[in-house]
Design a protein around this motif. Structure first.
Motif, PDB file in Angstrom:
ATOM      1  N   GLU A 114       0.831  -1.201   0.000  1.00 38.41           N
ATOM      2  CA  GLU A 114       0.000   0.000   0.000  1.00 38.41           C
ATOM      3  C   GLU A 114       0.866   1.253   0.000  1.00 38.41           C
ATOM      4  OE1 GLU A 114      -3.955  -1.836   2.246  1.00 38.41           O
ATOM      5  OE2 GLU A 114      -2.657  -0.412   3.303  1.00 38.41           O
ATOM      6  N   PHE A 115       1.961   1.212   0.739  1.00 37.35           N
ATOM      7  CA  PHE A 115       2.890   2.343   0.772  1.00 37.35           C
ATOM      8  C   PHE A 115       3.586   2.518  -0.574  1.00 37.35           C
ATOM      9  CE2 PHE A 115       7.151   4.099   1.616  1.00 37.35           C
ATOM     10  CZ  PHE A 115       6.784   5.310   2.182  1.00 37.35           C
ATOM     11  N   ARG A 116       3.995   1.403  -1.167  1.00 39.14           N
ATOM     12  CA  ARG A 116       4.676   1.478  -2.465  1.00 39.14           C
ATOM     13  C   ARG A 116       3.758   2.063  -3.535  1.00 39.14           C
ATOM     14  NH1 ARG A 116       7.684  -3.994  -4.004  1.00 39.14           N
ATOM     15  NH2 ARG A 116       8.727  -2.564  -5.457  1.00 39.14           N
ATOM     16  N   PHE A 117       2.456   1.729  -3.473  1.00 41.78           N
ATOM     17  CA  PHE A 117       1.515   2.298  -4.429  1.00 41.78           C
ATOM     18  C   PHE A 117       1.443   3.821  -4.306  1.00 41.78           C
ATOM     19  CE2 PHE A 117      -0.554  -1.942  -4.947  1.00 41.78           C
ATOM     20  CZ  PHE A 117      -0.564  -1.961  -6.328  1.00 41.78           C
ATOM     21  N   LEU A 118       1.659   4.323  -3.104  1.00 46.31           N
ATOM     22  CA  LEU A 118       1.594   5.766  -2.892  1.00 46.31           C
ATOM     23  C   LEU A 118       2.795   6.500  -3.473  1.00 46.31           C
ATOM     24  CD1 LEU A 118       0.286   5.931   0.791  1.00 46.31           C
ATOM     25  CD2 LEU A 118      -0.964   6.620  -1.263  1.00 46.31           C
ATOM     26  N   ILE A 119       3.983   5.883  -3.421  1.00 45.51           N
ATOM     27  CA  ILE A 119       5.192   6.633  -3.780  1.00 45.51           C
ATOM     28  C   ILE A 119       5.869   6.201  -5.078  1.00 45.51           C
ATOM     29  CG2 ILE A 119       5.652   7.172  -1.354  1.00 45.51           C
ATOM     30  CD1 ILE A 119       8.007   5.172  -1.505  1.00 45.51           C
ATOM     31  N   ALA A 225       2.969   7.594 -18.583  1.00 44.79           N
ATOM     32  CA  ALA A 225       3.125   6.191 -18.964  1.00 44.79           C
ATOM     33  C   ALA A 225       4.033   5.461 -17.977  1.00 44.79           C
ATOM     34  CB  ALA A 225       3.701   6.084 -20.374  1.00 44.79           C
ATOM     35  N   ALA A 226       5.062   6.133 -17.456  1.00 43.46           N
ATOM     36  CA  ALA A 226       5.959   5.513 -16.478  1.00 43.46           C
ATOM     37  C   ALA A 226       5.215   5.202 -15.190  1.00 43.46           C
ATOM     38  CB  ALA A 226       7.143   6.436 -16.202  1.00 43.46           C
ATOM     39  N   ALA A 227       4.377   6.147 -14.745  1.00 44.60           N
ATOM     40  CA  ALA A 227       3.597   5.928 -13.521  1.00 44.60           C
ATOM     41  C   ALA A 227       2.616   4.774 -13.707  1.00 44.60           C
ATOM     42  CB  ALA A 227       2.855   7.210 -13.141  1.00 44.60           C
ATOM     43  N   THR A 228       1.969   4.717 -14.872  1.00 42.70           N
ATOM     44  CA  THR A 228       1.015   3.637 -15.143  1.00 42.70           C
ATOM     45  C   THR A 228       1.718   2.289 -15.194  1.00 42.70           C
ATOM     46  OG1 THR A 228      -0.444   5.124 -16.389  1.00 42.70           O
ATOM     47  CG2 THR A 228      -0.668   2.761 -16.807  1.00 42.70           C
ATOM     48  N   ALA A 229       2.879   2.243 -15.843  1.00 41.70           N
ATOM     49  CA  ALA A 229       3.624   0.982 -15.928  1.00 41.70           C
ATOM     50  C   ALA A 229       4.077   0.526 -14.551  1.00 41.70           C
ATOM     51  CB  ALA A 229       4.825   1.151 -16.863  1.00 41.70           C
ATOM     52  N   MET A 230       4.506   1.467 -13.716  1.00 38.77           N
ATOM     53  CA  MET A 230       4.921   1.102 -12.357  1.00 38.77           C
ATOM     54  C   MET A 230       3.723   0.618 -11.554  1.00 38.77           C
ATOM     55  SD  MET A 230       7.321   0.757 -10.122  1.00 38.77           S
ATOM     56  CE  MET A 230       8.768   1.768 -10.529  1.00 38.77           C
ATOM     57  N   HIS A 231       2.579   1.294 -11.672  1.00 37.57           N
ATOM     58  CA  HIS A 231       1.381   0.872 -10.948  1.00 37.57           C
ATOM     59  C   HIS A 231       0.967  -0.531 -11.368  1.00 37.57           C
ATOM     60  CE1 HIS A 231      -2.947   0.460 -10.147  1.00 37.57           C
ATOM     61  NE2 HIS A 231      -2.747   1.281  -9.130  1.00 37.57           N
ATOM     62  N   ASP A 232       0.986  -0.795 -12.666  1.00 36.22           N
ATOM     63  CA  ASP A 232       0.598  -2.119 -13.156  1.00 36.22           C
ATOM     64  C   ASP A 232       1.554  -3.194 -12.631  1.00 36.22           C
ATOM     65  OD1 ASP A 232      -1.452  -0.886 -14.500  1.00 36.22           O
ATOM     66  OD2 ASP A 232      -0.494  -0.982 -16.473  1.00 36.22           O
ATOM     67  N   HIS A 233       2.841  -2.868 -12.601  1.00 41.79           N
ATOM     68  CA  HIS A 233       3.819  -3.817 -12.076  1.00 41.79           C
ATOM     69  C   HIS A 233       3.551  -4.116 -10.606  1.00 41.79           C
ATOM     70  CE1 HIS A 233       7.473  -5.625 -10.598  1.00 41.79           C
ATOM     71  NE2 HIS A 233       7.791  -4.541  -9.919  1.00 41.79           N
ATOM     72  N   LEU A 234       3.304  -3.086  -9.815  1.00 37.09           N
ATOM     73  CA  LEU A 234       3.057  -3.289  -8.388  1.00 37.09           C
ATOM     74  C   LEU A 234       1.775  -4.078  -8.148  1.00 37.09           C
ATOM     75  CD1 LEU A 234       4.047   0.208  -6.946  1.00 37.09           C
ATOM     76  CD2 LEU A 234       5.363  -1.919  -6.810  1.00 37.09           C
ATOM     77  N   ALA A 235       0.748  -3.819  -8.972  1.00 38.52           N
ATOM     78  CA  ALA A 235      -0.511  -4.552  -8.813  1.00 38.52           C
ATOM     79  C   ALA A 235      -0.299  -6.039  -9.065  1.00 38.52           C
ATOM     80  CB  ALA A 235      -1.568  -3.992  -9.781  1.00 38.52           C
ATOM     81  N   GLU A 250      -8.750  -6.362   0.436  1.00 40.46           N
ATOM     82  CA  GLU A 250      -8.052  -5.941   1.635  1.00 40.46           C
ATOM     83  C   GLU A 250      -6.835  -5.091   1.323  1.00 40.46           C
ATOM     84  OE1 GLU A 250      -7.210  -9.035   4.427  1.00 40.46           O
ATOM     85  OE2 GLU A 250      -9.088 -10.077   4.022  1.00 40.46           O
ATOM     86  N   LEU A 251      -6.358  -5.137   0.081  1.00 34.01           N
ATOM     87  CA  LEU A 251      -5.231  -4.311  -0.327  1.00 34.01           C
ATOM     88  C   LEU A 251      -5.787  -2.999  -0.866  1.00 34.01           C
ATOM     89  CD1 LEU A 251      -2.117  -4.335  -0.667  1.00 34.01           C
ATOM     90  CD2 LEU A 251      -2.508  -5.023  -3.026  1.00 34.01           C
ATOM     91  N   ARG A 252      -5.509  -1.904  -0.149  1.00 32.36           N
ATOM     92  CA  ARG A 252      -6.085  -0.613  -0.531  1.00 32.36           C
ATOM     93  C   ARG A 252      -5.213   0.074  -1.573  1.00 32.36           C
ATOM     94  NH1 ARG A 252      -6.276   1.738   5.416  1.00 32.36           N
ATOM     95  NH2 ARG A 252      -4.185   0.841   5.252  1.00 32.36           N
ATOM     96  N   PHE A 253      -5.853   0.521  -2.641  1.00 31.97           N
ATOM     97  CA  PHE A 253      -5.147   1.247  -3.694  1.00 31.97           C
ATOM     98  C   PHE A 253      -5.443   2.741  -3.528  1.00 31.97           C
ATOM     99  CE2 PHE A 253      -5.810  -2.982  -5.350  1.00 31.97           C
ATOM    100  CZ  PHE A 253      -4.628  -3.264  -6.016  1.00 31.97           C
ATOM    101  N   PRO A 254      -4.492   3.600  -3.950  1.00 29.01           N
ATOM    102  CA  PRO A 254      -4.775   5.038  -3.899  1.00 29.01           C
ATOM    103  C   PRO A 254      -5.988   5.366  -4.757  1.00 29.01           C
ATOM    104  CG  PRO A 254      -2.430   4.640  -4.332  1.00 29.01           C
ATOM    105  CD  PRO A 254      -3.133   3.317  -4.456  1.00 29.01           C
ATOM    106  N   SER A 255      -6.799   6.310  -4.313  1.00 28.98           N
ATOM    107  CA  SER A 255      -7.949   6.729  -5.118  1.00 28.98           C
ATOM    108  C   SER A 255      -7.445   7.410  -6.371  1.00 28.98           C
ATOM    109  CB  SER A 255      -8.830   7.695  -4.323  1.00 28.98           C
ATOM    110  OG  SER A 255      -8.128   8.905  -4.113  1.00 28.98           O
ATOM    111  N   PRO A 256      -8.248   7.447  -7.434  1.00 29.75           N
ATOM    112  CA  PRO A 256      -7.798   8.090  -8.676  1.00 29.75           C
ATOM    113  C   PRO A 256      -7.321   9.528  -8.474  1.00 29.75           C
ATOM    114  CG  PRO A 256      -9.800   6.839  -9.059  1.00 29.75           C
ATOM    115  CD  PRO A 256      -9.568   6.820  -7.582  1.00 29.75           C
ATOM    116  N   ALA A 257      -8.013  10.260  -7.582  1.00 29.77           N
ATOM    117  CA  ALA A 257      -7.611  11.659  -7.360  1.00 29.77           C
ATOM    118  C   ALA A 257      -6.227  11.742  -6.753  1.00 29.77           C
ATOM    119  CB  ALA A 257      -8.638  12.340  -6.451  1.00 29.77           C
TER     120      ALA A 257
END
Length: 260
Positions: A114-119, A225-235, A250-257
């Motif tokens: 969850e922390f990694r998704f944030l940063i 595109a880099a942020a999206t690729a990183m998010h997809d990798h983490l997911a 149970e794994l919370r993802f950052p909201s779109p905003a």
């Protein structure tokens, strides 16, 4: 005290690791497991000497180390007590190993993702936008290195070591000193995460492909595109590494905003 009367050292204590480090981990596991609960008395240095057959110096070092990690509260004139979980330094190797031994590390791994998704998606975007040509070239070389290792039939651990270097470089190249410092602090936690990984060769091939996509987006200076690729990798990695721990909800993802 005669040789026959000397306390016997437990088999769990061994060289070359310092005895105080080993004993700290053993006792941290007692706290993590709840066998020594919050506010319950913690063994004194004298009791540790008797029970574990260590020197008074080792016993004192152990208690001090656990106090520094927020696991025990030394009260002068009173018994030392175990501390509640919210006081523990979960970024320390000792606490992580204790959690691992007691089968309690998986909630920490979920928190880590969850922390990694944030940063990390933002770090990838900043690297694409602000990274130096040298750093971007290095990132591309690391992505190529993962593929080369797979082609050479290298071990999973060798490929994952390059994975670690890749993510470390993203943090450094983001040009945010706080983010880079936090990334350094969680390096041991990431090590714990990979200790739970059960990736096969097909999984590692997916990892290499995902890092190639991240690197390509960064090299193209495309932050979104880099942020999206990183998010997809983490997911994908969260699902693979947590391997069925709880439900996906149970794994919370950052909201779109927040993500944007």
């Amino acid at each position: 005290m005669s040789g026959d009367e000397r306390p016997r050292r437990l088999p769990g204590l061994r060289e070359p690791q310092r005895l105080s480090q080993q004993l700290s981990t053993l006792l941290a596991a007692e706290i993590v497991s709840g066998r020594i609960g919050p506010s319950e008395p913690f063994p004194s240095s004298e009791e540790l000497v008797t029970q574990y057959g260590v020197s008074r110096t080792v016993a004192r070092e152990t208690v001090q180390a656990l106090a520094m990690l927020g696991m025990v509260n030394i009260q002068h004139g009173k018994r030392t007590e175990a501390c509640p979980p919210e006081d523990w330094d979960i970024l320390s190797a000792t606490v992580q190993e204790a959690l691992r031994r007691e089968g309690k590390a998986e909630p920490l791994l979920r928190d880590l993702y969850e922390f990694r998704f944030l940063i990390e998606p933002q770090a990838a975007a900043w690297t694409a936008e602000h990274g130096s040509p040298t750093e971007l070239g290095e990132l591309g070389e690391l992505a190529d290195r993962m593929v080369s290792l797979l082609e050479a039939d290298a071990s999973v651990s060798e490929v994952m070591e390059v994975d670690r270097s890749f993510h470390d470089l993203i943090a450094r190249a983001s040009e945010n000193r706080v983010l880079a410092a936090v990334s350094r602090d969680i390096r041991e936690v990431i090590g714990t995460l990979w200790g739970f990984s059960n990736l096969d060769r097909a999984d590692v091939e997916r990892v290499a492909e995902q890092h190639r996509r991240i690197a390509d987006a960064v090299l193209a200076r495309d932050g979104r595109a880099a942020a999206t690729a990183m998010h997809d990798h983490l997911a994908w990695a969260a699902q693979a590494d947590l391997h069925g721990v709880g439900e996906q909800g149970e794994l919370r993802f950052p909201s779109p905003a927040v993500a944007q």
